[in-house]
Motif scaffolding. Structure first.
Motif, PDB file in Angstrom:
ATOM      1  N   THR A  48     -71.706  63.455  44.968  1.00  0.00           N
ATOM      2  CA  THR A  48     -72.054  61.968  43.654  1.00  0.00           C
ATOM      3  C   THR A  48     -71.686  60.958  44.395  1.00  0.00           C
ATOM      4  O   THR A  48     -70.484  60.565  45.184  1.00  0.00           O
ATOM      5  N   LEU A  49     -72.160  60.606  44.601  1.00  0.00           N
ATOM      6  CA  LEU A  49     -72.117  58.936  45.338  1.00  0.00           C
ATOM      7  C   LEU A  49     -71.352  57.823  44.895  1.00  0.00           C
ATOM      8  O   LEU A  49     -72.606  57.313  42.997  1.00  0.00           O
ATOM      9  N   VAL A  50     -70.614  56.622  45.063  1.00  0.00           N
ATOM     10  CA  VAL A  50     -70.264  56.016  44.187  1.00  0.00           C
ATOM     11  C   VAL A  50     -69.761  54.709  45.261  1.00  0.00           C
ATOM     12  O   VAL A  50     -68.523  54.277  46.299  1.00  0.00           O
ATOM     13  N   PRO A  51     -71.154  54.066  45.053  1.00  0.00           N
ATOM     14  CA  PRO A  51     -70.934  52.640  46.439  1.00  0.00           C
ATOM     15  C   PRO A  51     -70.044  51.573  45.918  1.00  0.00           C
ATOM     16  O   PRO A  51     -70.368  51.193  44.745  1.00  0.00           O
ATOM     17  N   VAL A  52     -69.597  50.727  47.330  1.00  0.00           N
ATOM     18  CA  VAL A  52     -68.773  50.025  47.529  1.00  0.00           C
ATOM     19  C   VAL A  52     -68.755  49.015  48.579  1.00  0.00           C
ATOM     20  O   VAL A  52     -68.854  49.804  49.233  1.00  0.00           O
TER      21      VAL A  52
END
Length: 294
Positions: free
Chosen positions: A130-134
């Motif tokens: 799961t990606l957490v974009p920053v």
């Protein structure tokens, strides 16, 4: 704190192109969770190899346990597995991805997405993370966070509104990153009751202790004074010590399903603890290995 319930564990890595601020963000996460005090903080804490600090690029994987009290009041055990952002190290990236359920995708607010970020991101998606974009470096004069957020949304298919705006250097938005990891990244699957299966994702040699084998425990429990078998090589070893990196090695009674840490077993050569091998009990262990690395 062995035996943390899996629903309170999050295993994640940070993926980014070189110089997009991954090591600085990792440092801030260590500071915020109290893993290291400001006095102990060396810039780029996770980069332990001298060459790394000199060139400013992450080479050696590190796996650090962070204890984080969320805004909900619950305490979570977060395992941050550092990955190299440099194109030469994409094999190490694939190793670290296999130990995680989530990836914080860091993109420079002035540079935007670059080729290596895309390559690592596709690897993460392929590995089911799961990606957490920053968007990082929002403090820079040339920063265009909204534009870069739109770019991230376009390539990931995630809504632009889910992209976090951060300045690791100025320590802006750091807590939001941890809250997003807890909210978005799924807890590890696996059963404490099943026979031990742990995935080796790295190792390093210590002249006093022999090889530190880095593992992600998938099923069962790994404890000191037990005999373990490495399924691919068939070798049997007596475990001297298990523990976690906080970021220094700290011994624990055991590591259980979902946890990430290390063990030592008087192994003299890094080649004897092969990356991708499965660790199980010598007696009554699992018969099938975990899916290894490519």
């Amino acid at each position: 704190m062995p035996g943390t319930p899996p629903e309170r564990i999050r295993n994640f890595c940070i993926i980014a192109h070189i110089d997009h601020g991954k090591s600085t963000l990792a440092d801030r996460l260590l500071e915020l969770t109290g893993a290291v005090s400001a006095r102990e903080m060396v810039d780029q804490m996770l980069d332990t190899m001298d060459l790394e600090r000199e060139r400013g690029i992450t080479i050696k994987l590190q796996a650090v346990r962070l204890s984080y009290v969320a805004l909900s009041g619950e305490t979570y055990e977060l395992h941050l597995i550092d990955t190299p952002g440099h194109v030469d190290f994409s094999y190490e990236v694939s190793r670290s991805l296999a130990a995680c359920e989530g990836a914080v995708l860091v993109v420079d607010a002035a540079q935007g997405i670059e080729a290596q970020t895309l390559a690592n991101m596709y690897q993460a998606v392929e590995a089911g993370l799961t990606l957490v974009p920053v968007v990082n470096k929002i403090d820079l004069p040339a920063a265009q966070p909204d534009l870069v957020a739109a770019e991230i949304a376009e390539v990931t298919g995630l809504p632009a509104s889910s992209v976090l705006f951060v300045s690791a250097k100025e320590a802006i938005g750091i807590r939001e990153v941890l809250e997003a990891v807890i909210r978005e990244v799924p807890p590890p699957r696996g059963s404490v009751a099943a026979p031990l299966r742990a995935l080796i994702f790295d190792s390093h040699y210590d002249p006093y202790r022999g090889v530190y084998v880095y593992v992600r425990v998938v099923d069962g429990e790994l404890a000191a004074r037990t005999r373990v078998r490495l399924l691919n090589t068939g070798s049997v070893h007596e475990v001297d010590e298990v523990g976690t990196f906080t970021p220094r090695p700290v011994a624990a009674a055991s590591l259980s399903a979902g946890e990430v840490g290390y063990f030592t077993a008087a192994i003299k050569n890094v080649a004897d603890a092969r990356v991708g091998d499965t660790v199980t009990l010598a007696v009554g262990g699992a018969s099938s290995p975990l899916p290894g690395y490519r």
